[in-house]
Design an enzyme around this catalytic site. Structure first.
Site, PDB file in Angstrom:
ATOM      1  N   PHE A  12       0.863  -6.291  -7.982  1.00 55.07           N
ATOM      2  CA  PHE A  12       1.132  -6.715  -9.360  1.00 55.07           C
ATOM      3  C   PHE A  12       2.622  -6.917  -9.614  1.00 55.07           C
ATOM      4  O   PHE A  12       3.012  -7.592 -10.568  1.00 55.07           O
ATOM      5  CB  PHE A  12       0.539  -5.713 -10.357  1.00 55.07           C
ATOM      6  CG  PHE A  12       1.403  -4.506 -10.638  1.00 55.07           C
ATOM      7  CD1 PHE A  12       2.329  -4.526 -11.666  1.00 55.07           C
ATOM      8  CD2 PHE A  12       1.300  -3.347  -9.877  1.00 55.07           C
ATOM      9  CE1 PHE A  12       3.130  -3.421 -11.929  1.00 55.07           C
ATOM     10  CE2 PHE A  12       2.086  -2.244 -10.134  1.00 55.07           C
ATOM     11  CZ  PHE A  12       3.004  -2.283 -11.163  1.00 55.07           C
ATOM     12  N   LYS A  13       3.465  -6.355  -8.751  1.00 52.38           N
ATOM     13  CA  LYS A  13       4.912  -6.455  -8.952  1.00 52.38           C
ATOM     14  C   LYS A  13       5.383  -7.920  -8.978  1.00 52.38           C
ATOM     15  O   LYS A  13       6.390  -8.239  -9.595  1.00 52.38           O
ATOM     16  CB  LYS A  13       5.664  -5.715  -7.848  1.00 52.38           C
ATOM     17  CG  LYS A  13       5.202  -4.286  -7.563  1.00 52.38           C
ATOM     18  CD  LYS A  13       5.634  -3.321  -8.648  1.00 52.38           C
ATOM     19  CE  LYS A  13       5.668  -1.860  -8.219  1.00 52.38           C
ATOM     20  NZ  LYS A  13       4.439  -1.291  -7.686  1.00 52.38           N
TER      21      LYS A  13
END
Ligand SMILES: *Cc1c(COP(=O)(O)O)cnc(C)c1O
Length: 470
Positions: free
Chosen positions: A116-117
């Site tokens: 998700f980064k």
């Protein structure tokens, strides 16, 4: 609209503009930046946003935080270049997959490094590049990673002409694939440091480098960890996207978030504060359960970090919690500064009474053992055919308990990493190999580039000085 300004959690001091906050990462007094006043979304906005694409929704969520520091055209252009199918491999960016009668998985792993980064860092990298190019400046980015931030940050900066990036990871404590995603990047502006220590040691050194004013000024240090406000801001978008997709922004939705540094779930809190209809925010921790213990007892007391099957959450000091505390304590900056001081000197603080009652209304918190993590990965695969990674499984475990209590509210479980990043755990749990995306399969056999350094501030500082191009 009043001009948005930012203040430090440790004291309101002189306020700062958005782009200066982005450049600085951390406030000079050691605190984290927050908007002085939270922007609120117009209730009618949601009906207007239904049916729009990710980049368009992002424009409406992000614009109030940027104020006049970027023109609408520039912001739209940067968002449009970030949230496209050339950067992310799914046209929905964050697809929702049904996993139960009233439960959804939001897949946040369709970016270039499969966690998700990427959703925030791909935007932050482009924003940095744009601003540095315009200003004719050069910066040094220093960051700590427990596994996924490093590769996402490197991927976001490797093509930036005006950035040198140094990433500290805890030696031997990331997965093999996570390490290779960082160390096989051969760009001359990318430096990997394998620190003989834990993630908290890495983060401690990064914080100390930022606290060294002379070094900070000399190197034009900047941060891409979730202490950088832009990371949080960009993550607010997918909470709104989920609420719009599942309830048109009219109906409340709950979220369960595998939590480490408290960046992702804090973005959920910000979304709710702005008016996104969110009911419960559920913190899911692995055996490194400082937040779960805090919500049980009011005691914030770090213990030794114990390696787990979900390494990106092997954290005992959740930096972004300070941002939440600032609002929990009614923006009493001086009181928060004292609390953080005592946390530093006594390695603990305690909250009680009304503050804890309010905190328990804002968040639920659960923990999950490695054994339960594997069990849930297996169960999920058997019941739905979906393979989940160990971090997502920690979230599932928490979500199941919440769904039992409140079956009527749609539950969104954040899938923060692609299962192929953790093939050993997937195999152990399900007896099957995850499907390897080509970009990950290609990492095997590539040359790795990193330096091993001891847990020593001077050594790290010296290495950065000597490596940065003059
Ligand atoms: C970074 C990360 C987390 C923790 O997120 P925070 O924002 O630090 O709470 C959880 N799971 C995965 C897969 C991650 O990469």
């Amino acid at each position: 609209m009043a001009m948005i300004r930012y203040v430090s959690t440790r004291g309101p001091g002189p306020s700062s503009r958005f782009l200066d906050v982005m450049m600085a990462g951390m406030a000079p007094d050691g605190g984290l930046y927050l908007p002085e006043i939270w922007p609120e979304l117009d209730r009618n906005l949601f009906s207007h946003l239904s049916g729009l694409g990710y980049a368009e929704i992002a424009m409406h969520i992000i614009k109030p935080f940027v104020g006049e520091d970027l023109s609408d055209e520039t912001l739209q252009h940067l968002l449009g270049k970030t949230y496209t199918s050339t950067t992310f491999n799914h046209s929905a960016m964050t697809p929702l997959i049904q996993a139960g009668p009233n439960a959804w998985i939001m897949e946040l792993f369709h970016g270039p490094t499969f966690s998700f980064k990427d959703y925030a860092l791909q935007f932050l990298g482009r924003l940095f590049d744009h601003v540095l190019g315009q200003r004719g400046q050069r910066i040094t980015i220093v960051g700590a990673t427990s596994g996924d931030t490093g590769s996402a940050a490197i991927e976001a900066c490797r093509h930036c002409k005006n950035i040198d990036i140094f990433i500290l990871h805890p030696q031997g404590r990331t997965s093999d694939i996570q390490r290779r995603q960082m160390t096989t990047v051969s760009a001359p502006n990318v430096f990997n440091i394998a620190l003989a220590g834990t993630f908290d040691d890495c983060q401690g050194i990064v914080k100390a480098l930022f606290a060294d004013e002379a070094f900070r000024a000399e190197q034009h240090l900047s941060a891409v960890n979730s202490i950088n406000w832009v990371r949080i801001m960009a993550q607010v978008v997918y909470y709104a996207v989920a609420a719009i997709a599942l309830g048109g922004g009219e109906r409340q939705v709950s979220f369960t978030v595998p939590t480490g540094n408290f960046g992702n779930i804090y973005a959920g809190w910000v979304a709710r504060r702005m008016g996104v209809p969110i009911k419960n925010l559920v913190i899911a921790s692995n055996r490194n359960d400082i937040l779960t213990r805090f919500f049980e007892s009011g005691d914030m007391r770090p213990e030794a970090v114990v390696p787990s099957l979900s390494p990106s959450m092997d954290i005992q000091v959740s930096s972004n919690f300070e941002r939440y505390l600032c609002d929990l304590m009614g923006r009493d900056y001086a009181a928060l500064a004292r609390l953080m001081d005592s946390f530093k000197t006594q390695k603990a603080f305690h909250l009680s009474g009304e503050l804890m009652q309010k905190a328990r209304r804002d968040f639920r918190a659960y923990r999950c053992s490695d054994l339960n993590t594997l069990e849930i990965m297996k169960q999920c695969h058997q019941a739905t055919g979906i393979m989940i990674d160990p971090h997502t499984a920690v979230g599932f475990h928490a979500a199941q308990q919440e769904i039992d209590k409140d079956p009527a509210t749609p539950m969104v479980m954040m899938a923060c990493a692609h299962p192929a990043k953790f093939p050993d755990s997937v195999r152990q749990a399900t007896g099957m190999d995850p499907v390897m995306p080509a970009a990950l399969a290609q990492l095997q056999g590539r040359a790795e580039k990193f330096i091993v350094l001891p847990r020593d501030l001077d050594k790290v500082r010296g290495y950065i000085r000597q490596s940065v191009k003059k």
